[in-house]
Design a protein around this motif. Structure first.
Motif, PDB file in Angstrom:
ATOM      1  N   ILE A 145      -5.579  -6.717   2.928  1.00  0.00           N
ATOM      2  CA  ILE A 145      -4.377  -6.870   2.122  1.00  0.00           C
ATOM      3  C   ILE A 145      -3.884  -5.467   1.787  1.00  0.00           C
ATOM      4  N   VAL A 146      -2.604  -5.218   2.038  1.00  0.00           N
ATOM      5  CA  VAL A 146      -2.029  -3.901   1.809  1.00  0.00           C
ATOM      6  C   VAL A 146      -1.029  -4.005   0.667  1.00  0.00           C
ATOM      7  N   ALA A 147      -1.220  -3.215  -0.387  1.00  0.00           N
ATOM      8  CA  ALA A 147      -0.295  -3.205  -1.512  1.00  0.00           C
ATOM      9  C   ALA A 147       0.959  -2.433  -1.139  1.00  0.00           C
ATOM     10  N   ASN A 148       2.063  -2.820  -1.728  1.00  0.00           N
ATOM     11  CA  ASN A 148       3.316  -2.115  -1.539  1.00  0.00           C
ATOM     12  C   ASN A 148       3.133  -0.650  -1.928  1.00  0.00           C
ATOM     13  N   ARG A 149       3.735   0.231  -1.196  1.00  0.00           N
ATOM     14  CA  ARG A 149       3.609   1.664  -1.430  1.00  0.00           C
ATOM     15  C   ARG A 149       3.956   2.063  -2.863  1.00  0.00           C
ATOM     16  N   TRP A 150       4.894   1.377  -3.487  1.00  0.00           N
ATOM     17  CA  TRP A 150       5.365   1.730  -4.822  1.00  0.00           C
ATOM     18  C   TRP A 150       4.737   0.865  -5.916  1.00  0.00           C
ATOM     19  N   TYR A 151       3.721   0.092  -5.598  1.00  0.00           N
ATOM     20  CA  TYR A 151       3.044  -0.721  -6.610  1.00  0.00           C
ATOM     21  C   TYR A 151       2.401   0.211  -7.640  1.00  0.00           C
ATOM     22  N   PRO A 152       2.717   0.060  -8.944  1.00  0.00           N
ATOM     23  CA  PRO A 152       2.236   1.001  -9.963  1.00  0.00           C
ATOM     24  C   PRO A 152       0.807   0.706 -10.432  1.00  0.00           C
ATOM     25  N   SER A 153      -0.157   0.806  -9.562  1.00  0.00           N
ATOM     26  CA  SER A 153      -1.532   0.463  -9.921  1.00  0.00           C
ATOM     27  C   SER A 153      -2.111   1.392 -10.975  1.00  0.00           C
ATOM     28  N   SER A 154      -1.726   2.647 -10.989  1.00  0.00           N
ATOM     29  CA  SER A 154      -2.236   3.590 -11.985  1.00  0.00           C
ATOM     30  C   SER A 154      -1.481   3.491 -13.310  1.00  0.00           C
ATOM     31  N   LYS A 155      -0.209   3.133 -13.256  1.00  0.00           N
ATOM     32  CA  LYS A 155       0.624   3.117 -14.456  1.00  0.00           C
ATOM     33  C   LYS A 155       0.558   1.803 -15.224  1.00  0.00           C
ATOM     34  N   THR A 156      -0.025   0.769 -14.637  1.00  0.00           N
ATOM     35  CA  THR A 156      -0.076  -0.547 -15.263  1.00  0.00           C
ATOM     36  C   THR A 156      -1.391  -0.733 -15.997  1.00  0.00           C
ATOM     37  N   CYS A 157      -1.323  -1.246 -17.225  1.00  0.00           N
ATOM     38  CA  CYS A 157      -2.541  -1.521 -17.997  1.00  0.00           C
ATOM     39  C   CYS A 157      -3.236  -2.730 -17.379  1.00  0.00           C
ATOM     40  N   SER A 158      -4.503  -2.576 -17.028  1.00  0.00           N
ATOM     41  CA  SER A 158      -5.243  -3.677 -16.409  1.00  0.00           C
ATOM     42  C   SER A 158      -5.638  -4.736 -17.432  1.00  0.00           C
ATOM     43  N   ASP A 159      -5.412  -4.464 -18.715  1.00  0.00           N
ATOM     44  CA  ASP A 159      -5.744  -5.428 -19.763  1.00  0.00           C
ATOM     45  C   ASP A 159      -4.528  -6.253 -20.183  1.00  0.00           C
ATOM     46  N   LEU A 192      -9.422   4.023 -20.535  1.00  0.00           N
ATOM     47  CA  LEU A 192     -10.181   3.790 -19.311  1.00  0.00           C
ATOM     48  C   LEU A 192      -9.907   4.922 -18.326  1.00  0.00           C
ATOM     49  N   ASP A 193     -10.858   5.207 -17.468  1.00  0.00           N
ATOM     50  CA  ASP A 193     -10.629   6.166 -16.395  1.00  0.00           C
ATOM     51  C   ASP A 193      -9.442   5.691 -15.557  1.00  0.00           C
ATOM     52  N   ARG A 194      -8.569   6.595 -15.208  1.00  0.00           N
ATOM     53  CA  ARG A 194      -7.356   6.251 -14.465  1.00  0.00           C
ATOM     54  C   ARG A 194      -7.664   5.502 -13.166  1.00  0.00           C
ATOM     55  N   ALA A 240      -8.114   0.548  -9.835  1.00  0.00           N
ATOM     56  CA  ALA A 240      -8.961  -0.346  -9.032  1.00  0.00           C
ATOM     57  C   ALA A 240      -8.923  -1.770  -9.584  1.00  0.00           C
ATOM     58  N   ARG A 241      -8.944  -1.898 -10.898  1.00  0.00           N
ATOM     59  CA  ARG A 241      -8.856  -3.236 -11.508  1.00  0.00           C
ATOM     60  C   ARG A 241      -7.526  -3.903 -11.155  1.00  0.00           C
ATOM     61  N   ASN A 242      -6.442  -3.139 -11.208  1.00  0.00           N
ATOM     62  CA  ASN A 242      -5.132  -3.690 -10.879  1.00  0.00           C
ATOM     63  C   ASN A 242      -5.037  -4.103  -9.416  1.00  0.00           C
ATOM     64  N   LEU A 243      -5.593  -3.296  -8.532  1.00  0.00           N
ATOM     65  CA  LEU A 243      -5.565  -3.639  -7.102  1.00  0.00           C
ATOM     66  C   LEU A 243      -6.446  -4.850  -6.805  1.00  0.00           C
ATOM     67  N   ALA A 244      -7.582  -4.970  -7.497  1.00  0.00           N
ATOM     68  CA  ALA A 244      -8.446  -6.145  -7.323  1.00  0.00           C
ATOM     69  C   ALA A 244      -7.723  -7.408  -7.793  1.00  0.00           C
TER      70      ALA A 244
END
Length: 122
Positions: A13-27, A51-53, A58-62
């Motif tokens: 599964i490939v995430a969109n290039r602009w998916y904000p995985s680092s900028k989004t709160c995983s909680d 949390l570590d960035r 990684a939580r958001n991508l999972a």
């Protein structure tokens, strides 16, 4: 990576290039407008998660992968695509194995042609 997943019965599964995985709160899911790369600890302004960035990303991508596998294709796009390819463009052709023919080796003129053009210049 795609063929390895296929060999092992997995799915890539490939995430969109602009998916904000680092900028989004995983909680709570709040998205920061900016998050410079030098900031290595993610702190949510909405819920206070610290949390570590990279762990946050990684939580958001999972979660994105879980969503894609349970809800069909999900909000993922192939390798950074942000628009569809226009119809009528060039069609990719599979190269056939085997030696190249002498007159079909590339865009450089044959050696004889290069030599003649140099010889005429002198």
């Amino acid at each position: 990576m795609a063929y390895k997943a296929e060999w092992n019965g997995g799915r890539r599964i490939v995430a969109n290039r602009w998916y904000p995985s680092s900028k989004t709160c995983s909680d709570c899911g709040a998205v920061k407008a900016k998050l410079p790369l030098r900031v290595r600890t993610y702190i949510c302004d909405s819920c206070g998660l610290v949390l570590d960035r990279d762990v946050n990303a990684a939580r958001n991508l999972a979660a994105l992968a879980r969503e894609a596998t349970t809800a069909g294709s999900g909000p993922v796009a192939g390798r950074g695509a942000d628009h569809k390819t226009r119809p009528g463009g060039p069609v990719a052709m599979k190269r056939q194995p085997g030696p190249a023919q002498a007159d079909k080796t590339g865009t450089v003129p044959p050696q004889g042609g290069t030599y003649r053009s140099v010889a005429r210049a002198h």
